[in-house]
Every structure is written in structure tokens, then in C-alpha cells.
Design a protein around this motif. Structure first.
Motif, mmCIF file in Angstrom:
data_model
loop_
_atom_site.group_PDB
_atom_site.id
_atom_site.type_symbol
_atom_site.label_atom_id
_atom_site.label_comp_id
_atom_site.label_asym_id
_atom_site.label_seq_id
_atom_site.Cartn_x
_atom_site.Cartn_y
_atom_site.Cartn_z
ATOM 1 N N GLY A 58 -6.038 17.218 -0.707
ATOM 2 C CA GLY A 58 -7.151 16.687 0.064
ATOM 3 C C GLY A 58 -6.705 15.595 1.016
ATOM 4 N N THR A 59 -7.609 15.132 1.841
ATOM 5 C CA THR A 59 -7.293 14.135 2.864
ATOM 6 C C THR A 59 -6.639 12.887 2.271
ATOM 7 O OG1 THR A 59 -8.219 12.666 4.545
ATOM 8 C CG2 THR A 59 -9.646 13.238 2.703
ATOM 9 N N ILE A 60 -5.663 12.362 2.986
ATOM 10 C CA ILE A 60 -5.011 11.106 2.602
ATOM 11 C C ILE A 60 -5.217 10.054 3.691
ATOM 12 C CG2 ILE A 60 -3.281 12.197 1.123
ATOM 13 C CD1 ILE A 60 -1.283 11.919 3.485
ATOM 14 N N ARG A 61 -6.182 10.287 4.575
ATOM 15 C CA ARG A 61 -6.372 9.369 5.700
ATOM 16 C C ARG A 61 -6.648 7.948 5.238
ATOM 17 N NH1 ARG A 61 -11.102 10.250 10.078
ATOM 18 N NH2 ARG A 61 -12.347 10.081 8.171
ATOM 19 N N ARG A 62 -7.400 7.761 4.155
ATOM 20 C CA ARG A 62 -7.718 6.401 3.715
ATOM 21 C C ARG A 62 -6.465 5.629 3.331
ATOM 22 N NH1 ARG A 62 -8.612 10.226 -0.005
ATOM 23 N NH2 ARG A 62 -8.342 9.859 -2.249
ATOM 24 N N PHE A 63 -5.484 6.320 2.755
ATOM 25 C CA PHE A 63 -4.217 5.666 2.424
ATOM 26 C C PHE A 63 -3.438 5.326 3.692
ATOM 27 C CE2 PHE A 63 -5.297 8.399 -1.162
ATOM 28 C CZ PHE A 63 -5.154 7.538 -2.236
ATOM 29 N N LEU A 64 -3.413 6.277 4.629
ATOM 30 C CA LEU A 64 -2.666 6.060 5.869
ATOM 31 C C LEU A 64 -3.276 4.934 6.692
ATOM 32 C CD1 LEU A 64 -2.032 9.788 6.894
ATOM 33 C CD2 LEU A 64 -0.537 8.238 5.614
ATOM 34 N N ASN A 65 -4.606 4.847 6.695
ATOM 35 C CA ASN A 65 -5.261 3.749 7.411
ATOM 36 C C ASN A 65 -4.869 2.405 6.812
ATOM 37 O OD1 ASN A 65 -6.548 5.488 9.152
ATOM 38 N ND2 ASN A 65 -8.487 5.483 8.059
ATOM 39 N N GLU A 66 -4.817 2.340 5.499
ATOM 40 C CA GLU A 66 -4.464 1.080 4.848
ATOM 41 C C GLU A 66 -3.014 0.692 5.141
ATOM 42 O OE1 GLU A 66 -4.222 0.417 0.353
ATOM 43 O OE2 GLU A 66 -6.110 -0.519 0.912
ATOM 44 N N LEU A 67 -2.152 1.712 5.309
ATOM 45 C CA LEU A 67 -0.741 1.451 5.610
ATOM 46 C C LEU A 67 -0.488 1.272 7.102
ATOM 47 C CD1 LEU A 67 0.937 4.135 3.295
ATOM 48 C CD2 LEU A 67 0.750 1.680 2.865
ATOM 49 N N SER A 68 -1.539 1.472 7.913
ATOM 50 C CA SER A 68 -1.403 1.443 9.377
ATOM 51 C C SER A 68 -0.348 2.445 9.837
ATOM 52 C CB SER A 68 -1.044 0.025 9.864
ATOM 53 O OG SER A 68 -2.058 -0.894 9.517
ATOM 54 N N SER A 69 -0.337 3.609 9.204
ATOM 55 C CA SER A 69 0.649 4.645 9.527
ATOM 56 C C SER A 69 0.370 5.262 10.878
ATOM 57 C CB SER A 69 0.641 5.735 8.452
ATOM 58 O OG SER A 69 1.033 5.225 7.205
ATOM 59 N N GLN A 70 1.433 5.678 11.540
ATOM 60 C CA GLN A 70 1.355 6.360 12.820
ATOM 61 C C GLN A 70 1.942 7.759 12.678
ATOM 62 O OE1 GLN A 70 -0.135 4.824 15.483
ATOM 63 N NE2 GLN A 70 -0.518 3.108 14.096
ATOM 64 N N SER A 71 1.580 8.629 13.602
ATOM 65 C CA SER A 71 2.134 9.971 13.595
ATOM 66 C C SER A 71 3.657 9.900 13.694
ATOM 67 C CB SER A 71 1.569 10.784 14.765
ATOM 68 O OG SER A 71 2.037 12.111 14.735
ATOM 69 N N GLY A 72 4.339 10.640 12.826
ATOM 70 C CA GLY A 72 5.791 10.620 12.794
ATOM 71 C C GLY A 72 6.375 9.755 11.705
ATOM 72 N N ASP A 73 5.577 8.870 11.098
ATOM 73 C CA ASP A 73 6.068 8.021 10.011
ATOM 74 C C ASP A 73 6.381 8.873 8.779
ATOM 75 O OD1 ASP A 73 5.674 5.882 11.628
ATOM 76 O OD2 ASP A 73 3.945 5.071 10.551
ATOM 77 N N LEU A 74 7.314 8.394 7.972
ATOM 78 C CA LEU A 74 7.616 9.039 6.698
ATOM 79 C C LEU A 74 6.915 8.285 5.575
ATOM 80 C CD1 LEU A 74 11.427 9.896 6.957
ATOM 81 C CD2 LEU A 74 9.493 11.459 7.079
ATOM 82 N N VAL A 75 6.191 9.016 4.745
ATOM 83 C CA VAL A 75 5.529 8.433 3.584
ATOM 84 C C VAL A 75 5.810 9.331 2.383
ATOM 85 C CG1 VAL A 75 3.696 7.358 4.941
ATOM 86 C CG2 VAL A 75 3.361 9.666 4.028
ATOM 87 N N PRO A 103 4.765 3.967 1.758
ATOM 88 C CA PRO A 103 5.710 4.132 2.874
ATOM 89 C C PRO A 103 7.138 4.192 2.373
ATOM 90 C CG PRO A 103 5.028 1.849 2.706
ATOM 91 C CD PRO A 103 4.239 2.599 1.671
ATOM 92 N N GLY A 104 8.007 4.796 3.168
ATOM 93 C CA GLY A 104 9.427 4.789 2.839
ATOM 94 C C GLY A 104 9.995 3.397 3.006
ATOM 95 N N ALA A 105 11.007 3.068 2.215
ATOM 96 C CA ALA A 105 11.614 1.736 2.279
ATOM 97 C C ALA A 105 12.395 1.555 3.574
ATOM 98 C CB ALA A 105 12.525 1.529 1.074
ATOM 99 N N GLU A 106 12.451 0.320 4.055
ATOM 100 C CA GLU A 106 13.252 -0.011 5.223
ATOM 101 C C GLU A 106 14.737 0.117 4.878
ATOM 102 O OE1 GLU A 106 12.280 -0.790 8.268
ATOM 103 O OE2 GLU A 106 10.133 -0.680 7.837
ATOM 104 N N THR A 107 15.508 0.676 5.796
ATOM 105 C CA THR A 107 16.923 0.905 5.506
ATOM 106 C C THR A 107 17.812 0.334 6.601
ATOM 107 O OG1 THR A 107 16.867 3.070 6.607
ATOM 108 C CG2 THR A 107 16.419 3.023 4.239
ATOM 109 N N ASP A 108 19.078 0.162 6.232
ATOM 110 C CA ASP A 108 20.110 -0.300 7.157
ATOM 111 C C ASP A 108 20.936 0.914 7.575
ATOM 112 O OD1 ASP A 108 22.261 -1.342 8.476
ATOM 113 O OD2 ASP A 108 22.744 -2.855 6.956
ATOM 114 N N PRO A 109 20.991 1.232 8.866
ATOM 115 C CA PRO A 109 21.746 2.414 9.308
ATOM 116 C C PRO A 109 23.202 2.414 8.875
ATOM 117 C CG PRO A 109 20.403 1.532 11.097
ATOM 118 C CD PRO A 109 20.341 0.529 9.990
#
Length: 674
Positions: A570-587, A601-607
Motif C-alpha cells: 500500500g501507499t508509503i507517501r506518509r512516510f516519504l513526506n515525513e522524510l522529505s524524500s524526493q524522486s530518485g532517493d533510496l529508502v 532513508p539510506g545512511a550517508e556514505t563516504d565515496p
């Protein structure tokens, strides 16, 4: 919701906002920004001003709505009487001025719901009630906060014992919406409600069930849609000269001019021209919400594509799409394509929401039918994608997914996996023909060397074949996970529900006692659409075939459904709104053993640290707590291998299951080994 414009200043409290809502006192420094945005140009308004004062500066409806959003997001664990300690609990529920859905939720708290019942619970507790969404909880919070700034919120409303139940109003509104959707999807005559009663129920009850089951969309007036072309023309007429130029020459043109040319035509800089285009598309999209005729048609188009269909089939479904929009000189389908980011027309195909996502979703939908060597029958692919056999061949070719005879090969990144699929279809094959079908520029000797190093293959009488085809028992390169026997229940609280076994699934990992499925956010997720998930994800989340699984979450019930060919979430929009997710983000969609659900959200990483980059891509959140020595065992156990498995074996498993993670591990391990 309160319409404060109907009240005089004398009806509003003269206490300061922070006296009415003490939790506002904690907003200082950087945290204060979110409050400052609610009443611009008035510093510290929540400390110095009262609702009477603020009413002259901004809309109190918008301000209270903003405070309610803040309360739901940041103060979920405190009770409503802590949110609004000055509210008189003796007022009727009607004094909160809630819409039917929100009032229904409040009345579900107890048999004789009252404001004291509500005030004693936390915001978070409302999410445990069925039928609750963040919007509904925010409406309840706005009702409580709004009533708190009035001197007499109970004025003009009925006492609880005399008030009508809001369920009836809500039900009619919901049925009207469902009837409209059935009309859009060509099912106006289908029943709207299914009724299941015992065979020996009294005749009166059976009659009631029959009448309810006979209700269709035809029984509701207003389900006939108006002309979407006229609606779009009316929108265009309201644009100014610059917006009209940007629309006709750039956004909607069959052959758009460049952004540079547009900026010259508009006599503005390129960035300014880009801003005009962005705002234009945003405004037009906002004017085409689902409630509008064009919005309803767009929603029906997205539902029809799932994730691909031929443009001709789409036009046959809705002939109005062929109609030309007079002011644009293009057919309606092209105008909607340019207007909406929920679908895209490419050549003869219509895909949703875009080509990349449609290709990925195609593979996900076919993975549940694949063999151990990632081979799926083309007839099954056609049925699953709702295409003809010829169409599915064309589509798979367009996606660069190989088809041999009547079989689809889903794993071709590695030469040996590609070869395994080919040999499953063709049987014993000499090396020359195998290399031809592989379509590789590698030499015969190179291919033979790699086949010889892989236990899946054997060489017999001048031909290569799969060892299993000769009855030789070999260890699979994708063995069942060590946790594959874990039992999951398909329905909450049902001790007799059958156990399901989790199958190996791409991008699905086990971190501790939690399943993590990596997902790239699309415009469809942000819009609120449900979406297909792999079979392994449904199984790991406790949903067996033919069942519906309801998971608990901090934002209400999350449904996973496997009642059709493919499982859906089912829809996960409420979670994405809370995370301020944008199209293309990895969750990650995560599910715990106790039936909990979340989106993180995925953890921040060092290249420069590919190992921790790989850990982030399998769902590890606290990367800094993982030592170098623990990284490989964690990567192994996440994908079903023993923690002491050697890196080469771990890499091989990821190469067959997750290209993105494998690439990072190759950087760390193969380079280091040279």
C-alpha cells in the motif's frame, strides 16, 4: 475544521500562544524557524502574542493547521491534554469541528467517546486505530488546538448524546468516490460493497445483504465525467502571455524549442525561463488533481499502464485521448504526457512513471516466476504484464532483456549467470554456439575458463551443459538463506496461518531481526500509489499468497496484499513526506519479526569507503558502529551466507543478486587483491 473568519476577535483567547500550548516554549534557535515561517515578519509571536493579536497578521486556519502538523510530527508521544492543557474537557466532541473521517476516528476511542477520552491519549495512539492516516490525525490535532484558542468552542453544537454518528456521512462520501473510480475504469455497473453473511441468517438480514450488494456506481449521480479537453482549455485561458508562450512553444509542443531559445523569446535569462516553466508545470499539475476530470483521467491512465502498455491500447481504452486540444494543436494524450510525471509515452509504448522505473518493475514482476537460473516463460510474462506474446517480445527487446525461444533471461550481468540461463533453455551446447548466443566479444577460451570455474557447469562429449541436467547434485550459487525457514503469519493474530518460506530476492536483506528492502523513490510513490513488490518481500513481511497482511507502524496500519498475480504494498507517501524524500532517493522498507513496519532513508556514505557504502545499500543504519572486522560477516549474513564465508564467495553472491552492491565490493576486494 474551524473557520475562524466566522468569529470575532472577542471570541478568541487573549492568552499568549505559549501559555495555551506550553510545548511551544521549547522552540528556540534553529528550531524556531518552523514557527517563524507560520507568521512571517513577526518575531517570537508565540511568546509575545495571543490568538487575538495574530488574527490580524495571518489566517488562523492555516496557522492552526501548521501547528497541528508540527504536533503530529514532533510531539507524537505526548497526550492531547499536554498539547492543549487549557481546553475545557467538558465540551462535546462536535465542539472540535472535525470532518466526518476525523470524528469517526475520535469516536472509535470508546463506546461513548468524549473529549476527556481523547485528551487522555497520545497523538501516536490514534495511529493504532484502523482507518487512520496522518492527515486524519492532523485534523484531530487541529480540532483540539483550534478549540483551545476559542473562549466558547462548544457554542452552537449539539451535546454528544444528541449528535449523529459521522460514519454514515463518511460512508456516502467514500462510496461516491469509489463510484467515480469505477466509472473511470469502465466498471460503473460493478458492485461497490461485498457482503458476507451466514447462509442461515434471518430473511430480513439476507434482504439487507442483497440490497447492499446491489449498489453500483450507477446508483450515484455525478459519476459522469465532463470533457477533459474543455477543462484543459479553461486552464490555458487563465495563463498570462509569457506562460502561454512557454506552454505552447516548450512544454506542450510536439517539437519543443530549446531552453535558450525560450529565454530569448521571453526576454529573460535561461535560469529565469527555467523557473517560469517549472512554476507553470507545477500550477497546471496542481489544477489537475484527482477531483478534476483531467486528474481522474490521469489516474486511470496510470492504473491501466502498470507498468507498460501499448499507446494504441491506451487510446482505445479512452478515445477522448485522441482529441486535439485546440489551443495547443496536439492530441490530449500528448498534452497529459507533458503535463504529468506519472506516465510517459516513448514511441509506441506508454510507461509508468518513466522508462527506467518501468524496466525495473518489469523485472520485479517476472522474478517470482524465474527458475534457479533466472529463466521465466514468455507466456507468463505476457499474462503478468497484460500484453500479447508479440507485444511482450517487443517490450523485452526494447528493455534489452534477452529472450530465447519462449523463455526470458532475467540475469545476464555476469557471463556465467547469462550462460546458465542459456543452457537451461537450449540444453547441451558447443562452445561456439554458446558464445554466439551470449553475444560477447570474449574468446571461446575465456568463456570456457569461467564455466570451468563454476560448479553449475559440466563438459560432456564436446558440449557444455548444466550439471543438474545430468542428475549431478551441485550446491546452488543461490542457496536458500540460512533464515529461510523462519515462520511468518499471513494474518495478524491467526495462529493457524500457514508458514511461508522466504525466497532469495534482489535488494532484500536480513539485518539482525529486521528485513530491509531497498527501494528507489518514484513520482508514483510520492503521489500515493500502491506498488508491486517481489514475492520474497511479501513473504518476508509475513504475507502469503492469497492473503492480506496488516503491519503496524508509527504512522498507522500498512497493508501488504497478495490477492492477485503479484504482491503489492500500500501507499508509503506518509512516510516519504515525513522524510522529505524526493524522486530518485533510496529508502528501505523494513519489517521486524513482531510485524512492525517502517520506511527509513539510506545512511550517508563516504565515496572513499566502498565497504560501508555497500553496508548502507543493504540497510545498515549506524555505519560508524561497524568495525572493519565485522563488515564482511554482516554482508554475508545479510544475504544468507554464514558469517565466516570468504569474501570471494560473498562477492559472488552479490554479483548474482545486486549489481550496485557488487560494484562497491569489487572496488574494495578485487582491487585490494591485485
Amino acid at each position: 475544521m474551524f473557520a475562524f473568519s466566522e468569529y470575532d476577535a472577542a471570541d478568541l483567547r487573549d492568552d499568549t500562544w505559549v501559555d495555551l500550548f506550553p510545548w511551544l516554549d521549547g522552540y528556540e534557535s534553529a528550531d524556531a524557524v518552523c514557527l517563524e515561517e507560520l507568521v512571517p515578519d513577526v518575531s517570537d509571536w508565540w511568546i509575545a502574542d495571543s490568538p487575538r493579536d495574530t488574527a490580524t497578521d495571518v489566517s488562523l486556519e492555516e496557522l492552526v493547521a501548521g501547528l497541528a502538523r508540527l504536533a503530529v510530527r514532533r510531539h507524537r508521544n505526548i497526550t492531547f491534554d499536554e498539547l492543549a492543557p487549557r481546553l475545557d474537557p467538558t465540551i462535546p466532541v462536535a465542539g472540535l469541528r472535525l470532518d466526518p473521517r476525523a470524528e469517526t476516528v475520535v469516536r472509535r476511542l470508546a463506546d461513548r467517546a468524549s473529549v476527556p477520552t481523547l485528551m487522555a491519549v497520545s497523538v501516536e495512539s490514534l495511529f493504532t486505530l484502523k482507518g487512520t492516516s496522518p492527515d486524519t490525525v492532523q485534523e484531530v490535532a487541529a480540532g483540539v488546538l483550534g478549540a483551545s484558542i476559542l473562549l466558547s468552542p462548544e457554542a452552537g453544537v449539539l451535546p454528544d448524546e444528541d449528535a449523529d454518528s459521522p460514519v454514515a456521512v463518511q460512508l456516502v462520501e467514500d462510496l461516491r468516490l469509489l463510484a467515480r473510480w469505477r466509472g473511470l475504469r469502465g466498471g460503473l455497473g460493478l458492485p461497490l460493497i461485498a457482503v458476507d453473511i451466514e447462509d442461515d441468517a434471518p430473511e430480513q438480514v439476507q434482504d439487507v445483504a442483497t440490497r447492499i450488494a446491489a449498489i453500483t456506481g450507477k446508483d450515484f449521480t455525478g459519476t459522469v465525467e465532463s470533457n477533459p479537453v474543455d477543462e484543459l482549455e479553461n486552464l490555458i485561458e487563465q495563463l498570462d502571455e509569457r506562460e502561454t508562450l512557454a506552454l505552447t512553444e516548450f512544454v506542450m509542443a510536439a517539437e519543443p524549442i530549446s531552453m535558450g531559445q525560450l529565454s530569448v523569446r521571453l526576454h529573460v535569462s535561461k535560469p529565469r525561463a527555467g523557473g517560469i516553466v517549472a512554476k507553470l508545470k507545477q500550477d497546471l499539475a496542481a489544477a489537475c488533481e484527482f477531483e478534476t476530470t483531467a486528474g481522474g483521467l490521469l489516474a486511470s491512465i496510470r492504473a491501466e499502464i502498470r507498468p507498460v502498455t501499448s499507446l494504441d491500447r491506451l487510446l482505445d481504452m479512452a478515445p477522448v485521448l485522441r482529441t486535439e486540444v485546440p489551443s495547443l494543436g496536439v492530441p490530449l494524450w500528448l498534452a497529459l504526457d507533458r503535463l504529468d510525471d506519472g506516465f510517459e509515452v516513448i514511441g509506441t509504448w506508454a510507461v509508468a512513471p518513466d522508462l527506467r522505473s518501468a524496466k525495473g518493475r518489469t523485472i520485479v514482476m517476472l522474478e517470482q516466476f524465474e527458475s534457479d537460473n533466472a529463466v521465466a516463460p514468455i507466456e507468463v510474462a505476457a499474462t503478468t504484464l497484460r500484453l500479447s506474446t508479440d507485444e511482450v517480445r517487443e517490450w523485452l527487446q526494447y528493455c534489452e532483456i534477452p529472450v530465447i525461444g519462449d523463455s526470458v533471461l532475467l540475469s545476464t550481468r555476469r557471463l556465467v549467470d547469462h550462460a546458465a540461463g542459456i543452457l537451461e533453455v537450449l540444453g547441451p551446447t558447443d562452445i561456439g554456439h554458446l558464445v554466439d548466443v551470449l553475444n560477447t566479444d570474449r574468446s571461446d577460451q575465456y568463456v570456457e575458463r569461467h564455466l570451468g570455474d563454476d560448479e553449475r557447469f559440466t563438459y560432456v562429449v564436446g558440449k557444455w551443459c548444466l550439471a543438474t541436467s545430468l542428475g549431478v547434485e551441485v550446491r546452488s550459487t543461490q542457496p536458500a538463506e540460512h533464515h529461510a525457514g523462519t515462520e511468518h503469519r499471513s494474518t495478524e493474530g491467526d495462529s493457524d496461518a500457514p508458514a511461508v518460506v522466504v525466497r532469495p530476492t534482489r535488494r532484500l536483506y536480513r539485518i539482525g531481526d529486521t528485513w530491509c528492502f531497498r527501494l528507489r523513490v518514484t513520482s508514483e510513490h510520492l503521489r500515493g500509489s500502491g506498488f508491486t513488490v517481489p514475492v520474497g518481500v511479501a513473504q518476508s513481511f509475513g504475507c502469503a499468497q492469497g492473503a492480506v497482511r496488516e503491519l503496524t507502524s508509527r504512522l498507522g496500519t500498512q497493508t501488504v496484499r497478495w490477492t492477485g498475480t503479484n504482491p503489492t504494498c500500500g501507499t508509503i507517501r506518509r512516510f516519504l513526506n515525513e522524510l522529505s524524500s524526493q524522486s530518485g532517493d533510496l529508502v528501505f522498507l523494513v519489517s521486524s519479526e513482531d510485524g512492525g513496519f517502517d520506511v527509513v532513508p539510506g545512511a550517508e556514505t563516504d565515496p572513499s569507503d566502498p565497504i560501508r557504502g555497500a553496508l548502507a545499500l543493504i540497510g545498515v543504519a549506524d555505519l560508524q558502529s561497524i568495525s572493519d572486522a565485522d563488515a564482511a560477516p554482516l554482508l554475508a549474513s545479510a544475504i544468507g551466507l554464514d558469517p565466516d564465508t570468504k569474501p570471494r564467495r560473498i562477492l559472488s553472491r552479490y554479483q548474482s543478486r545486486d549489481d550496485v552492491v557488487a560494484t562497491l565490493l569489487e572496488q574494495a576486494w578485487t582491487v585490494a587483491a591485485r
